[in-house]
Motif scaffolding. Structure first.
Motif, short mmCIF file in Angstrom:
data_model
loop_
_atom_site.label_atom_id
_atom_site.label_comp_id
_atom_site.label_asym_id
_atom_site.label_seq_id
_atom_site.Cartn_x
_atom_site.Cartn_y
_atom_site.Cartn_z
N GLY A 85 8.38 10.92 -13.74
CA GLY A 85 9.55 10.37 -13.08
C GLY A 85 10.62 9.82 -14.00
N TRP A 86 10.50 9.97 -15.32
CA TRP A 86 11.52 9.46 -16.23
C TRP A 86 11.65 10.34 -17.47
CZ3 TRP A 86 9.99 8.16 -21.15
CH2 TRP A 86 8.64 7.95 -21.35
N ARG A 99 15.84 8.25 -14.37
CA ARG A 99 14.78 8.57 -13.43
C ARG A 99 14.97 10.03 -13.03
NH1 ARG A 99 12.58 4.60 -10.01
NH2 ARG A 99 11.52 6.45 -9.20
N ASP A 120 21.37 10.02 -13.10
CA ASP A 120 20.53 9.68 -11.95
C ASP A 120 21.31 8.82 -10.94
OD1 ASP A 120 20.51 7.08 -12.95
OD2 ASP A 120 18.41 7.10 -13.50
#
Length: 185
Positions: A85-86, A99, A120
């Motif tokens: 997720g990053w 992110r 993001d």
């Protein structure tokens, strides 16, 4: 040690990293050493030429060292890492992190140095070299998982075509590398 079916113990198939794993650019240290070598060669050549001309003084040596340091800082590669997720890009003084599961835009920048700009929903922005993703399948895996999540949630509004082209290029290069390694090309 062999099992009854003839396979060796401890050998596992290549698979994407599991939960909680972090992927890093495997060639970052080699690129860092290359940058340092270029700066040292420039410094050596400048000192050699200036010394041969008989004009080398301490302040000129400091000036040449500052110029070599500037070259090193320009060539210093960003350290890219990714997890679930990053994605983060660390430069000399700053680390930028996004992110990937909340991507809203992905834009390729063509020019002298190709770049991929990712943004993001929280307003964070990361700029990376697409070659880093090509050289590091685990980094690409983490980014692709985040892109899929962003597309599924509807946050990725701009740049899906560019990311799909990049995915096709990475798949093509990976397949060619597999063929090269197995002597099937």
């Amino acid at each position: 040690m062999e099992h009854h079916d003839g396979t060796r113990m401890g050998v596992t198939a290549a698979r994407p990293p599991g939960r909680g794993s972090v992927a890093h650019d495997r060639r970052w240290s080699a690129d860092l050493h290359h940058s340092a070598r270029c700066a040292c060669v420039l410094l050596g050549m400048l000192l050699l030429v200036d010394g041969s001309a008989g004009t080398l003084t301490w302040w000129r040596g400091v000036m040449w060292a500052a110029l070599a340091l500037l070259l090193f800082l320009v060539l210093l590669p960003a350290r890219v890492s990714a997890g679930d997720g990053w994605l983060a890009s660390r430069r000399l003084l700053r680390t930028r992190r996004i992110r990937t599961d909340l991507l809203v835009a992905a834009r390729p920048l063509d020019g002298v140095a190709r770049r991929l700009v990712l943004r993001d929903a929280l307003g964070a922005r990361v700029e990376i070299d697409p070659e880093v993703l090509l050289r590091n399948p685990c980094l690409w895996y983490h980014l692709a998982e985040g892109v899929r999540a962003s597309e599924a949630s509807g946050t990725l509004l701009c740049g899906t075509a560019a990311l799909h082209r990049l995915a096709e290029r990475i798949d093509r290069e990976t397949a060619l590398a597999v063929f090269r390694v197995s002597d099937l090309e």
